[in-house]
Enzyme design. Sequence first.
Site: not given
Length: 310
Positions: A65, A83
Amino acid sequence: MSSKNPKPEVKRLKGLDSLFGEEPTPTQSLPTQAITLPEGQPRRYFDAKAIAELTESIKQHGILQPLLVRTLPDDKYELVAGERRYRAAMAAGLDEVPVVIRSLSDEDALALALIENLQRENLNPVEETEGILQLLALRLGTSKDEVGSLLYRMLNDSVRLTNNVISQPEAELVKEVFTNLGLMSWESFISNRLPLLKLPNDILEALRSGRIAYTKAKAISKIKDETERLTLLEEAIAQSLSLSQIRERLKQASSVPEGDHTLKSRMDMTYRRLLQAKFWDDSSKQKKLEKLLAQMEALLAEDSTTPPTA
């Protein structure tokens, strides 16, 4: 939005549709060194074991992704969402990562980061609470402190069955945010989550780092004495005490006479902490401990000496 386009995984907050875009954005590749982390990232704690597992997965399968980034001056990009994947990619030694690049203002980037973290990531209760407050402050254009005051006024209105605050536009916006997030009701957030931010700092940090469940943390926070509270907190974490075990410890502590609480109980807890201390290889600290131990042994010798008979 056209029905031909697939819906994103996150639920959309009304008024933020434009942030997601009307058309699919193509995925590109960027050097990892060209991406910087934002200063106001909602997530503060990352579980080392989970990152390690994600790193191994990325080594085998790559990043499935793409990360969401926004453009910055000087050919730099700031991470908006993803993150955990970014950190794992860095640990895996990837030179490039797949990204979706968007042009976003500071406010829009923060809104997307908050929504991403709240609905896609496993935030701990403190991070989740702070993130929701930050999102509400962003939507209302005010500070988190003022949001907290508004929430408590709303709850008081609800309890008293009045409409002084709860029907105002600000309150309606609050209810809309919670409905679209779908995590919990605004009433539950005020009653069960806001009190977490008022916990003692030692409890709060343990919660924020994910070392203890918030139900256990709330129970331990009832101990007023800082030394006793910290001792039980450390034991609960080290020994993985259950909530019932913690409550039993609290019950035992409450049954100790007041005089014992101030000395005997402190001695007992200090001894337990001493056994768990990590300074046994520190010679300077050992010398200090030897002096203290000699003084205690002298006290014990005085106590055991039989007084002379007449």
